[in-house]
Design an enzyme around this catalytic site. Structure first.
Site, mmCIF file in Angstrom:
data_model
loop_
_atom_site.group_PDB
_atom_site.id
_atom_site.type_symbol
_atom_site.label_atom_id
_atom_site.label_comp_id
_atom_site.label_asym_id
_atom_site.label_seq_id
_atom_site.Cartn_x
_atom_site.Cartn_y
_atom_site.Cartn_z
ATOM 1 N N LEU A 82 -3.152 -0.319 6.467
ATOM 2 C CA LEU A 82 -4.447 0.132 6.975
ATOM 3 C C LEU A 82 -5.630 -0.275 6.104
ATOM 4 O O LEU A 82 -6.747 0.182 6.323
ATOM 5 C CB LEU A 82 -4.428 1.652 7.173
ATOM 6 C CG LEU A 82 -3.361 2.148 8.150
ATOM 7 C CD1 LEU A 82 -3.362 3.667 8.220
ATOM 8 C CD2 LEU A 82 -3.525 1.534 9.525
ATOM 9 N N MET B 135 -7.665 -0.056 -3.865
ATOM 10 C CA MET B 135 -6.344 -0.566 -3.493
ATOM 11 C C MET B 135 -6.137 -1.990 -4.000
ATOM 12 O O MET B 135 -5.038 -2.358 -4.410
ATOM 13 C CB MET B 135 -6.140 -0.492 -1.977
ATOM 14 C CG MET B 135 -6.062 0.917 -1.422
ATOM 15 S SD MET B 135 -4.868 1.983 -2.277
ATOM 16 C CE MET B 135 -3.347 1.084 -2.033
ATOM 17 N N GLU B 136 -7.197 -2.778 -3.987
ATOM 18 C CA GLU B 136 -7.107 -4.146 -4.495
ATOM 19 C C GLU B 136 -6.845 -4.147 -5.999
ATOM 20 O O GLU B 136 -6.032 -4.938 -6.497
ATOM 21 C CB GLU B 136 -8.380 -4.920 -4.146
ATOM 22 C CG GLU B 136 -8.505 -5.273 -2.676
ATOM 23 C CD GLU B 136 -8.793 -4.090 -1.744
ATOM 24 O OE1 GLU B 136 -8.613 -4.247 -0.528
ATOM 25 O OE2 GLU B 136 -9.205 -3.001 -2.222
ATOM 26 N N ASP C 165 9.750 -10.227 -13.071
ATOM 27 C CA ASP C 165 10.509 -11.364 -12.538
ATOM 28 C C ASP C 165 10.714 -12.442 -13.595
ATOM 29 O O ASP C 165 11.813 -12.979 -13.735
ATOM 30 C CB ASP C 165 9.789 -11.944 -11.328
ATOM 31 C CG ASP C 165 10.527 -13.141 -10.749
ATOM 32 O OD1 ASP C 165 11.736 -12.997 -10.451
ATOM 33 O OD2 ASP C 165 9.912 -14.207 -10.607
#
Length: 156
Positions: free
Chosen positions: A73, A111-112, A126
């Protein structure tokens, strides 16, 4: 009423078309703790996968730019600045990841900023997992935001 839920209880994207354009900024942080071996490989640039911090910085920036593709959203935003930085803590064999996002727009960039930190941390994991599969990512949080209806805020 929650802003992402309509009158029928269904999730929806908030309409921000009538909101004012203001300068919006957000800072976030997170941490990755690792073994001494993995940590030394990172800070001495001896990881077999290459420049771990450089790749994680670019990944974090890309993550912020792709936030709306990942979080259902979120509005797609025209970010004008994204920065991802690292602080090395030798005593704790830990790397602090910080991000800063900025734009002039109708919705915030928290959110970014969180996505930038998260993707940078995942990239570190990773790239270092061969040396330490037990690393821990933790403490991801917004530390500061400014702009918009709710104004400025900073974590104590």
């Amino acid at each position: 009423m929650l802003s992402h839920v309509d009158e029928n209880g269904q999730a929806h994207m908030v309409d921000v078309s009538v909101k004012d354009i203001t300068l919006r900024e957000a800072h976030a942080e997170g941490f990755i703790s690792m073994s001494r071996l993995a940590f030394e490989q990172v800070i001495q640039n001896e990881n077999k996968k290459g420049d771990v911090l450089g790749v994680a910085r670019i990944a974090g920036i890309q993550g912020a730019k792709k936030c709306a593709d990942l979080i259902p959203l979120c509005h797609p935003l025209a970010l004008t600045k994204v920065a991802v930085d690292f602080e090395i803590d030798k005593a704790k064999t830990q790397i602090k990841i910080t991000s800063y996002c900025k734009l002039a727009g109708k919705t915030g960039v928290e959110m970014e900023a969180l996505t930038a930190v998260s993707v940078a941390a995942l990239t570190l994991f990773d790239m270092c997992k061969a040396a330490d599969p037990t690393m821990q990512i933790h403490g991801i949080q917004v530390t500061q935001k400014s702009g918009g209806k709710h104004g400025d805020w900073q974590r104590d």
